[in-house]
Scaffold this motif. Sequence first.
Motif, PDB file in Angstrom:
ATOM      1  N   LYS A 147       0.808  -1.224   0.000  1.00 47.22           N
ATOM      2  CA  LYS A 147       0.000   0.000   0.000  1.00 47.22           C
ATOM      3  C   LYS A 147       0.841   1.274   0.000  1.00 47.22           C
ATOM      4  O   LYS A 147       0.436   2.283  -0.571  1.00 47.22           O
ATOM      5  CB  LYS A 147      -0.962  -0.007   1.185  1.00 47.22           C
ATOM      6  N   VAL A 148       2.012   1.240   0.594  1.00 51.82           N
ATOM      7  CA  VAL A 148       2.851   2.434   0.645  1.00 51.82           C
ATOM      8  C   VAL A 148       3.453   2.751  -0.743  1.00 51.82           C
ATOM      9  O   VAL A 148       3.915   3.867  -0.979  1.00 51.82           O
ATOM     10  CB  VAL A 148       3.952   2.282   1.735  1.00 51.82           C
ATOM     11  N   GLN A 149       3.379   1.803  -1.668  1.00 53.79           N
ATOM     12  CA  GLN A 149       3.935   2.001  -3.003  1.00 53.79           C
ATOM     13  C   GLN A 149       2.881   2.349  -4.059  1.00 53.79           C
ATOM     14  O   GLN A 149       3.219   2.622  -5.206  1.00 53.79           O
ATOM     15  CB  GLN A 149       4.685   0.731  -3.444  1.00 53.79           C
ATOM     16  N   VAL A 150       1.619   2.347  -3.676  1.00 59.19           N
ATOM     17  CA  VAL A 150       0.521   2.535  -4.623  1.00 59.19           C
ATOM     18  C   VAL A 150       0.605   3.861  -5.371  1.00 59.19           C
ATOM     19  O   VAL A 150       0.464   3.898  -6.600  1.00 59.19           O
ATOM     20  CB  VAL A 150      -0.851   2.400  -3.912  1.00 59.19           C
ATOM     21  N   LYS A 151       0.849   4.943  -4.677  1.00 60.01           N
ATOM     22  CA  LYS A 151       0.871   6.280  -5.308  1.00 60.01           C
ATOM     23  C   LYS A 151       1.939   6.338  -6.410  1.00 60.01           C
ATOM     24  O   LYS A 151       1.672   6.822  -7.509  1.00 60.01           O
ATOM     25  CB  LYS A 151       1.110   7.358  -4.263  1.00 60.01           C
ATOM     26  N   ARG A 152       3.125   5.818  -6.138  1.00 57.05           N
ATOM     27  CA  ARG A 152       4.208   5.832  -7.133  1.00 57.05           C
ATOM     28  C   ARG A 152       3.816   5.038  -8.376  1.00 57.05           C
ATOM     29  O   ARG A 152       3.945   5.508  -9.504  1.00 57.05           O
ATOM     30  CB  ARG A 152       5.487   5.248  -6.538  1.00 57.05           C
ATOM     31  N   ILE A 153       3.291   3.852  -8.179  1.00 59.98           N
ATOM     32  CA  ILE A 153       2.942   2.975  -9.302  1.00 59.98           C
ATOM     33  C   ILE A 153       1.792   3.571 -10.111  1.00 59.98           C
ATOM     34  O   ILE A 153       1.814   3.552 -11.342  1.00 59.98           O
ATOM     35  CB  ILE A 153       2.610   1.561  -8.793  1.00 59.98           C
TER      36      ILE A 153
END
Length: 188
Positions: A135-141
């Motif tokens: 979830k902490v990587q969602v914005k980047r992807i």
Amino acid sequence: MKKHILPALKLTIIMILFFTVIYPLAVWGMAQFSSNAGKGKIIEHNGKKYYSNIGQAFTADKYFWSRPSAVNYNAAGSGASNKGPSNEEYLGQVQARIDTFLVHNPGIKKSEIPVDLITASGSGLDPNFSVQAAKVQVKRIATVRGIEEQKINQLIEENTESPLWGIFGPQKINVLKLNIALDKLASR
């Protein structure tokens, strides 16, 4: 002493036979009843074969990053770094991972980075990470791929594995399976 030599030799021969022939055959025989006959869980994607139970290196911004590996994802040399939490070299590696993560994920605070994204597992080959790590990587992807965050969050939910029997261990996500599902989502 002579009366102990013969029993010792017999025991040695029996143990050699047991541990070099009988035991390996028994393990091999049991493996034949597992899925894929003990050859691991193979996933084919884009003409390549991957093992879903061995960690893979994902570092591109369009993918969910894997858990770091102390053995560079080399299955022949599984192991940890064996460096303690006060070891300066180890602390430097962890800080470098934190810095890299923050550069690639602007807007995320250091305190929001899950520990499994900056520390290697005991085997160095952990194929899974926590739901928080995804979830902490969602914005980047979402930004890199041009996909709505909601769709990526739904993909995370679909790929979340429950604890064994619902009680043993935390929820987890296989990074390889999640990234393959992400590629399929992006190609629709």
